[in-house]
Design an enzyme around this catalytic site. Sequence first.
Site, PDB file in Angstrom:
ATOM      1  N   TRP A  89       0.830  -1.205   0.000  1.00 33.36           N
ATOM      2  CA  TRP A  89       0.000   0.000   0.000  1.00 33.36           C
ATOM      3  C   TRP A  89       0.861   1.250   0.000  1.00 33.36           C
ATOM      4  O   TRP A  89       1.933   1.267   0.607  1.00 33.36           O
ATOM      5  CB  TRP A  89      -0.889   0.025   1.251  1.00 33.36           C
ATOM      6  CG  TRP A  89      -2.332  -0.305   0.987  1.00 33.36           C
ATOM      7  CD1 TRP A  89      -3.363   0.578   0.899  1.00 33.36           C
ATOM      8  CD2 TRP A  89      -2.916  -1.589   0.797  1.00 33.36           C
ATOM      9  NE1 TRP A  89      -4.542  -0.084   0.659  1.00 33.36           N
ATOM     10  CE2 TRP A  89      -4.297  -1.415   0.580  1.00 33.36           C
ATOM     11  CE3 TRP A  89      -2.403  -2.889   0.752  1.00 33.36           C
ATOM     12  CZ2 TRP A  89      -5.172  -2.475   0.347  1.00 33.36           C
ATOM     13  CZ3 TRP A  89      -3.271  -3.940   0.524  1.00 33.36           C
ATOM     14  CH2 TRP A  89      -4.638  -3.721   0.324  1.00 33.36           C
ATOM     15  N   TRP A 121       0.698   4.862   1.106  1.00 35.72           N
ATOM     16  CA  TRP A 121       1.229   5.664   2.225  1.00 35.72           C
ATOM     17  C   TRP A 121       1.669   4.789   3.379  1.00 35.72           C
ATOM     18  O   TRP A 121       2.531   5.186   4.160  1.00 35.72           O
ATOM     19  CB  TRP A 121       0.306   6.814   2.610  1.00 35.72           C
ATOM     20  CG  TRP A 121      -1.015   6.530   3.278  1.00 35.72           C
ATOM     21  CD1 TRP A 121      -1.875   5.528   3.033  1.00 35.72           C
ATOM     22  CD2 TRP A 121      -1.621   7.335   4.300  1.00 35.72           C
ATOM     23  NE1 TRP A 121      -2.986   5.653   3.830  1.00 35.72           N
ATOM     24  CE2 TRP A 121      -2.867   6.751   4.618  1.00 35.72           C
ATOM     25  CE3 TRP A 121      -1.248   8.500   4.991  1.00 35.72           C
ATOM     26  CZ2 TRP A 121      -3.730   7.284   5.574  1.00 35.72           C
ATOM     27  CZ3 TRP A 121      -2.108   9.034   5.940  1.00 35.72           C
ATOM     28  CH2 TRP A 121      -3.329   8.428   6.227  1.00 35.72           C
ATOM     29  N   GLN A 156      -3.119   7.948  -2.934  1.00 31.55           N
ATOM     30  CA  GLN A 156      -3.286   8.169  -1.487  1.00 31.55           C
ATOM     31  C   GLN A 156      -2.456   9.380  -1.055  1.00 31.55           C
ATOM     32  O   GLN A 156      -1.688   9.912  -1.857  1.00 31.55           O
ATOM     33  CB  GLN A 156      -2.838   6.908  -0.723  1.00 31.55           C
ATOM     34  CG  GLN A 156      -3.985   5.972  -0.398  1.00 31.55           C
ATOM     35  CD  GLN A 156      -3.585   4.761   0.399  1.00 31.55           C
ATOM     36  OE1 GLN A 156      -2.421   4.364   0.403  1.00 31.55           O
ATOM     37  NE2 GLN A 156      -4.543   4.145   1.067  1.00 31.55           N
ATOM     38  N   GLY A 199      -7.314   8.259   2.451  1.00 34.81           N
ATOM     39  CA  GLY A 199      -6.702   7.461   3.513  1.00 34.81           C
ATOM     40  C   GLY A 199      -7.661   7.243   4.669  1.00 34.81           C
ATOM     41  O   GLY A 199      -7.346   6.518   5.606  1.00 34.81           O
ATOM     42  N   ASP A 237     -11.126   6.100   4.848  1.00 33.81           N
ATOM     43  CA  ASP A 237     -12.174   5.525   4.008  1.00 33.81           C
ATOM     44  C   ASP A 237     -13.606   5.889   4.380  1.00 33.81           C
ATOM     45  O   ASP A 237     -14.341   6.455   3.601  1.00 33.81           O
ATOM     46  CB  ASP A 237     -12.044   3.999   4.021  1.00 33.81           C
ATOM     47  CG  ASP A 237     -10.652   3.521   3.662  1.00 33.81           C
ATOM     48  OD1 ASP A 237      -9.730   4.346   3.544  1.00 33.81           O
ATOM     49  OD2 ASP A 237     -10.460   2.307   3.504  1.00 33.81           O
ATOM     50  N   GLU A 246      -4.174  -1.999  14.168  1.00 36.19           N
ATOM     51  CA  GLU A 246      -4.409  -0.989  13.133  1.00 36.19           C
ATOM     52  C   GLU A 246      -4.949   0.306  13.745  1.00 36.19           C
ATOM     53  O   GLU A 246      -4.542   1.397  13.383  1.00 36.19           O
ATOM     54  CB  GLU A 246      -5.415  -1.578  12.122  1.00 36.19           C
ATOM     55  CG  GLU A 246      -5.652  -0.775  10.887  1.00 36.19           C
ATOM     56  CD  GLU A 246      -6.627  -1.492   9.937  1.00 36.19           C
ATOM     57  OE1 GLU A 246      -7.119  -2.595  10.276  1.00 36.19           O
ATOM     58  OE2 GLU A 246      -6.894  -0.947   8.853  1.00 36.19           O
TER      59      GLU A 246
HETATM   60  C1  DGY Z   1      -9.300  -1.269   2.291  1.00 37.42           C
HETATM   61  O1  DGY Z   1      -9.262  -2.231   1.543  1.00 37.42           O
HETATM   62  O2  DGY Z   1      -9.969  -1.212   3.329  1.00 37.42           O
HETATM   63  C2  DGY Z   1      -8.434  -0.134   1.982  1.00 37.42           C
HETATM   64  O3  DGY Z   1      -8.504   0.901   2.900  1.00 37.42           O
HETATM   65  C3  DGY Z   1      -8.609   0.358   0.588  1.00 37.42           C
HETATM   66  O4  DGY Z   1      -7.401   0.859   0.263  1.00 37.42           O
END
Ligand code: DGY
Length: 464
Positions: free
Chosen positions: A59, A61, A134, A194, A196, A429
Amino acid sequence: MFLFIPAMTIFTDQPNLHRSQMPQINPKQLFKTAQEILTENTWEGRYTVPSPNLYPYQWNWDSGFVAMGFAHFDAQRAMLELESLFEGQWENGMLPHIIFHSKKREGYFPGPSYWESNKVPGAPKAVDTSGITQPPVHGFILEKIFNLHRNSEEVRGFVKAFFPKVLQLHRYLYEYRDPQSEGLAFIFHPWASGRDNSPLWDDLVKTIPIKPGDIPPYKRYDNLKADPSERPSDRDYDIYVYLMELGKRHQYNGKAIAKESPFLVQDTLFNAMLIRSNEALMNLGAELGINTREIQDWNTQSRKSFEDKLWVEALGTYAPYDLQNEKHIALREIGAYTALYAGVPSNERAEVLKEYIETLADRPEGFRVMPSFDPDHWIFNPRKYWKGPIWPQMNWLVYQGLDRYGFKGTANHVKSDFLDLVDKLGFHEYFDPRKSVADQLEHGYGGDHFSWTAAVVLDFIANS
Ligand code: DGY
């Protein structure tokens, strides 16, 4: 590289916090675990995945922050991380948000076959990619690597050779994503922010009508791998697919998309990262004898537009601007506070931003700073992805900004709250910002063994 990590307690100089309330952490142990995550859990030989189970590719960033983490103990890997990331850069300069170095993996939507980057002229031939970008963090990450290894000829050579790639990304943003030449780049998909499913986008995406047949059938995996109550909703995903289809129809060409997309936003975080990365390129240019006139011109205009256009006086903060409906998305949200790191706010506005962060910390119900969304808003949800939890990379950015303006006490509070969370709840996360709740939990939310969580821990501890 030898790194001395003193045994320490993370204390803040925040006057209204008593030393007895301060978290005690073991920085040496945290540093070691963070190193292990980067070298053993998430390393794929030439690049790093955010989290092996949930996000099994490279990914954009995330890898920026990961390169910063590696720079603290393995400069070779830091350079390789950026090199492998930019293998996905398109000829027009666009840097996709996912690089699918491996096609073999199952269980991620939308995977390599969905995007059809191989049908887009100018997309790389050797590797499949997504079609959106991103936040452009790579300029200041390159500067970080340079500053940590300024005496290494190899690193200096790498930075000099890499500089044009980051410059090309910025040039793309000014050329394709700034239709009115304001110095503010737009995004056309929430994933590009970034953040979502941030409540920022909720009202805007409600106006997007999806009729049967507008989107192809698809299957989610994310909500099978992580607790669905901590993930975006199905309606959010329908919108993501709708906007990806729109992008695909236009071969992801920003100029064509600008004419049609219902989601066209000048985001705070995205533009703050662009400005800070411009500044980093200017600093590197001065060190390495590279002419940066073009970047200076961009940045002067971007800083002014950010300050003039994105500030919402009634809120006392910045807010993204919805270009289609010509209005601010006037909600209080963490992206605005990263403007401090870009050095955008006047001292007066910086003070207003800092005071708000302090009020969060002082609330009677007890929050760790800084939640990703306004806890006073009815939609705040401390468990759900971008609707409230604490995010590692965001808190790193907020810390840097507070530190830049000399608000050392508040900055250290952000840092110590974050390290305390990782120490108690693991390298997840995202995290619950409510103190009383988080203190009863056994782990954080979303993916585990998260690479940017490790990277941020490494940088915080190395610089303590
Ligand atoms: C996801 O798959 O949840 C990501 O944030 C998309 O990049």
